[in-house]
Design an enzyme around this catalytic site. Structure first.
Site, PDB file in Angstrom:
ATOM      1  N   GLU A   1      -5.709  10.539  -4.916  1.00  0.00           N
ATOM      2  CA  GLU A   1      -7.052  10.205  -5.394  1.00  0.00           C
ATOM      3  C   GLU A   1      -8.076  10.265  -4.272  1.00  0.00           C
ATOM      4  O   GLU A   1      -9.208  10.732  -4.474  1.00  0.00           O
ATOM      5  CB  GLU A   1      -7.048   8.800  -6.021  1.00  0.00           C
ATOM      6  CG  GLU A   1      -6.120   8.654  -7.216  1.00  0.00           C
ATOM      7  CD  GLU A   1      -4.743   8.139  -6.845  1.00  0.00           C
ATOM      8  OE1 GLU A   1      -4.183   7.347  -7.630  1.00  0.00           O
ATOM      9  OE2 GLU A   1      -4.220   8.531  -5.781  1.00  0.00           O
TER      10      GLU A   1
ATOM     11  N   LEU B   1      35.778  11.961  -2.354  1.00  0.00           N
ATOM     12  CA  LEU B   1      34.534  11.216  -2.538  1.00  0.00           C
ATOM     13  C   LEU B   1      33.813  11.664  -3.797  1.00  0.00           C
ATOM     14  O   LEU B   1      33.294  10.828  -4.556  1.00  0.00           O
ATOM     15  CB  LEU B   1      33.632  11.391  -1.315  1.00  0.00           C
ATOM     16  CG  LEU B   1      32.248  10.727  -1.391  1.00  0.00           C
ATOM     17  CD1 LEU B   1      32.358   9.245  -1.727  1.00  0.00           C
ATOM     18  CD2 LEU B   1      31.483  10.928  -0.079  1.00  0.00           C
TER      19      LEU B   1
ATOM     20  N   ARG C   1      18.359  19.936   0.176  1.00  0.00           N
ATOM     21  CA  ARG C   1      18.402  19.037   1.326  1.00  0.00           C
ATOM     22  C   ARG C   1      16.997  18.559   1.692  1.00  0.00           C
ATOM     23  O   ARG C   1      16.773  17.370   1.931  1.00  0.00           O
ATOM     24  CB  ARG C   1      19.042  19.739   2.521  1.00  0.00           C
ATOM     25  CG  ARG C   1      20.544  19.936   2.413  1.00  0.00           C
ATOM     26  CD  ARG C   1      21.103  20.541   3.691  1.00  0.00           C
ATOM     27  NE  ARG C   1      22.552  20.698   3.636  1.00  0.00           N
ATOM     28  CZ  ARG C   1      23.286  21.149   4.632  1.00  0.00           C
ATOM     29  NH1 ARG C   1      22.702  21.512   5.788  1.00  0.00           N
ATOM     30  NH2 ARG C   1      24.600  21.263   4.504  1.00  0.00           N
TER      31      ARG C   1
END
Length: 375
Positions: A57, A300, A189
């Site tokens: 803004e 994982l 990334r």
């Protein structure tokens, strides 16, 4: 919802395009765009580029100058009403004599959360909300995840063969996908606040986990390693690269050499089978991480899936098969029946060089306003 005109939609769409200009740089703040329109003419435009610098803004008001008075402000997120690193945008809009504010959505951040709208309305400004809200939420899914769920949006990236292999049984994996796919990963990334992997990947591949494309900005995401017993060597490539590395462990007896090499080591209590993954995500949320990219091995990756913590899968699939003596995408020993499978919705499918990039989501999405997941 207000009855918006075609012109309203056109100007908000432009504000959303402006907001995307901060895609790689606005973190950890939301990506915001603003367009000022007076008598049908665009008099000012702006977007939020870097945290700590002027908000969208303010940049639009600077461009418009005196022409801002009596104009309509189209903004992709509720103007802020609090003093952070910058002064409240709601006050700046009031001071500039803005007559009407059209916002795509309310800011869920506690210090704003409707207060910006209230301040504008109290000052005599006409306030309307909800225009292209779904698109605005998509633009800031990570920020919304952090604010509404207390954890980042988790995006799991996998490189695999056509038959679902991520490496040979020996661990050999360089390279499964082509150079175009590897360059494409750089964009994910650069748009992430952190990149997470496991100690097994560090020991096998010694990745730097950095953004290597200078055209995607100078910021290096936080590198996160889940390493219960601190097996990461102090000579690891990521510890010799620009940026910060955070290592989570349950046994910190070997923390000295890693801290001397520049790592931040944080000890946590153990969860089922290792580190408490939900606690890891909560801590990353407290650190201001909006988007978390995971580049890890099957252990994982599978644990995150079993815990219900993955929001999006990005799979680069190469046009070759690697046979049976391989490592799979995910290790999920708890899934032993067909009923254990998890349904996904493919949101994007495209060629990247010779490879195919598949993007898939668990439903419902953050953009719908009904976040999924736990932690």
């Amino acid at each position: 919802m207000a009855d918006f005109s075609a012109a309203d939609s056109e100007h908000m769409a432009r504000a959303l395009r402006l907001a995307r200009l901060g895609w790689y740089t606005a973190h950890p703040n939301p990506r915001v765009g603003c367009v000022l329109v007076r008598d049908g003419e665009v008099v000012g435009e702006g977007w939020h580029a870097v945290a700590g610098e002027a908000h969208a803004e303010i940049n639009a008001l600077r461009m418009a100058g005196e022409r801002a008075r009596g104009s309509t402000a189209y903004v992709t997120l509720e103007p802020c009403a609090h003093h952070g690193k910058t002064a409240p945008c709601a006050d700046a809009l009031l001071g500039a004599g803005i007559a009407r504010v059209v916002a795509a959505m309310q800011d869920p951040f506690a210090d704003v959360a409707g207060q910006g709208f209230a301040r504008l309305a109290d000052g005599g400004v006409e306030v309307e909300t909800g225009l292209l809200e779904t698109e605005a939420r998509l633009l800031n899914e990570g920020f919304l995840s952090r604010i509404e769920r207390g954890r980042p949006l988790l995006r799991l990236k996998i490189a695999a063969s056509l038959d679902g292999a991520t490496a040979m049984a020996t661990g050999e994996s360089h390279w499964i996908t082509g150079p175009e796919a590897r360059r494409d990963v750089q964009r994910f990334r650069a748009a992430s606040g952190a990149i997470m992997t496991g100690s097994g990947t560090v020991l096998a591949d010694d990745p730097a986990l950095t953004v290597r494309d200078e055209g995607l900005g100078e910021r290096q995401p936080l590198r996160v390693v889940l390493d219960s017993r601190l097996r990461t060597p102090a000579t690891a490539k990521m510890l010799r690269s620009d940026g910060e590395t955070l290592i989570f462990c349950t046994d910190d007896q070997r923390r000295g050499p890693l801290e001397a090499a520049g790592a931040v080591v944080q000890k946590l209590g153990a969860g089922s089978g290792g580190l408490d993954l939900g606690e890891v995500l909560r801590i990353l949320g407290e650190r201001g991480i909006n988007d978390l990219l995971v580049e890890a091995g099957p252990l994982l990756s599978g644990a995150l899936l079993e815990a219900g913590l993955v929001d999006e899968l990005v799979i680069y699939q190469a046009p070759h098969i690697m046979g049976s003596q391989v490592r799979p995408m995910f290790a999920t020993p708890g899934w032993i029946r067909l009923e254990n499978r998890r349904s996904l919705r493919i949101t994007d499918l495209r060629a990247v060089g010779r490879d195919i990039r598949i993007t898939a989501r668990f439903s419902p999405s953050i953009a719908s306003g009904r976040p999924r997941g736990q932690g």
